[in-house]
Design an enzyme around this catalytic site. Sequence first.
Site, PDB file in Angstrom:
ATOM      1  N   ASP A 395     -42.176  46.880  42.387  1.00  0.00           N
ATOM      2  CA  ASP A 395     -42.469  48.110  43.114  1.00  0.00           C
ATOM      3  C   ASP A 395     -41.793  48.011  44.478  1.00  0.00           C
ATOM      4  OD1 ASP A 395     -43.617  50.131  44.621  1.00  0.00           O
ATOM      5  OD2 ASP A 395     -45.608  49.911  43.720  1.00  0.00           O
ATOM      6  N   HIS A 396     -40.741  48.798  44.656  1.00  0.00           N
ATOM      7  CA  HIS A 396     -39.937  48.673  45.874  1.00  0.00           C
ATOM      8  C   HIS A 396     -40.669  49.206  47.110  1.00  0.00           C
ATOM      9  CE1 HIS A 396     -36.579  47.603  48.124  1.00  0.00           C
ATOM     10  NE2 HIS A 396     -35.631  48.354  47.599  1.00  0.00           N
ATOM     11  N   ARG A 397     -41.811  49.886  46.895  1.00  0.00           N
ATOM     12  CA  ARG A 397     -42.573  50.351  48.063  1.00  0.00           C
ATOM     13  C   ARG A 397     -43.169  49.159  48.801  1.00  0.00           C
ATOM     14  NH1 ARG A 397     -46.828  54.192  45.251  1.00  0.00           N
ATOM     15  NH2 ARG A 397     -46.945  52.296  44.013  1.00  0.00           N
TER      16      ARG A 397
END
Length: 425
Positions: A395-397
Amino acid sequence: MSTIDIKVPNIGDFKDVEIIEILVKNGQEINKGDSIITLESDKSSVEVPSDHSGKISNINVKVGDKVSEGDLILKIELFKKEDIKIDNEEINNTKKINEQIEPLEKKEMSANLQNINKSDKLALASPRVRKFARELGADINRIPGSEKFGRVSEDDVKSFVKLDINQKQPSNINDGNQKQKFKIEYDHADFGEIDVKDIPRIKKLAAPHLVNSFNTIPHVTHHDEIDITEMEEFRNSLTDHYNGEKLKITPLAFIMKALVAALKEFPSFNSSIEDMSSGKITFKKYFHIGIAVDTPNGLMVPKIRQVDKKNIQHLSTELREVAQKCRDLKIDKKEFYGGSMTISSLGGIGGSFFTPIINYPEVAILGVSKSNKKQILYGDRFTSRTILPISLSYDHRIIDGAEAARFCNEIRDNLGKNFAFKLAI
Ligand code: CAO
């Protein structure tokens, strides 16, 4: 207090049919006529009512079991006479109240949604309405019923789904219901023979979760290759102390251990985000690894609990047993909840590298492909080594690319140069 058996009654053509829902719980008090299980055949589904009032003392069946007329469903302790009287009074009062209530306005439904989400009440609804809710991916027990006794109607399901989508999803995000938006302008049958079949139930249940994960989480997939030559030599050398026979241990048991050792170094991979707008992230201090299991009914992701506390042989045996339970539909629903991170292994099948979808609300998933012997430059000469392809979707967040690369390096070291040390922990 006397106990009575509640058995599957004569329900026409329903023989050896699957239980798709248990509508009651141990210890629950029920009245004669209350639905206790839902059965589903190829053609339709039906709710089976209790023919007595009382308190449930033992449920003898589980979801996935196949039953026929006369099979024991559950036992109930019959109410004492005074209890029945009180019970009937309560029902009459509830009836009166319900008759005065107008169907809930949308606004009220929205407010009620929050409360009902928190309770674990079991909904009253006909099999047709239950089926309709399932097809839309809605949990019937979360839907406020506007009919008498809170019974859920088809309109309630529609309103709930509309509200749920409006509340949770930004309007420009695909809700998985692409049929209206991208309707194809031709008929497949115009081009040759076709066969239209039902999508299996587990695939239908999984679909909204996959769509939600894909639409909510900005996925990035990091691919890497790990030299597992020594690990494989060690695995193949393992023998049973008692009979001297070779131990059959899956490489996945080693990978689970290596992953957990990496999670201890990189706690952000052992976290969950349910709602970014809340500004909160949950860090888990346990190490329960989800394993994607391929079954004839579709993909299931049970958890192997406390991987940090179990040895390789134990993990290998447990994985085999859990996978079999999934394939036999004997796994309990709660085994699908509460994971740290998931591994999706296609190692027993083939391919190198793929892009696994994160098991929401987790923040990463490790894809494992089939190891192969490769000629690589080792020191100053080419030699044959066993190479394992891995694919980490994250999850790049919450996870940056550099952190993901370091996490993969840690897994590589745990399966490679550190593996004897890590496995000893
Ligand atoms: N490389 C090479 N060989 C591998 C391997 C790998 N990475 N992983 C497993 N193998 C070997 C095993 O050692 C076994 O060999 P033997 O028969 O010689 O002992 C063989 O492949 C079969 O393994 P398996 O797949 O039956 O068992 P497993 O413990 O490796 O995996 C499970 C268990 C449940 C993960 C697997 O059966 C399964 O269902 N895999 C599919 C998961 C899936 O569909 N994922 C995609 C989801 S989309 O994201």
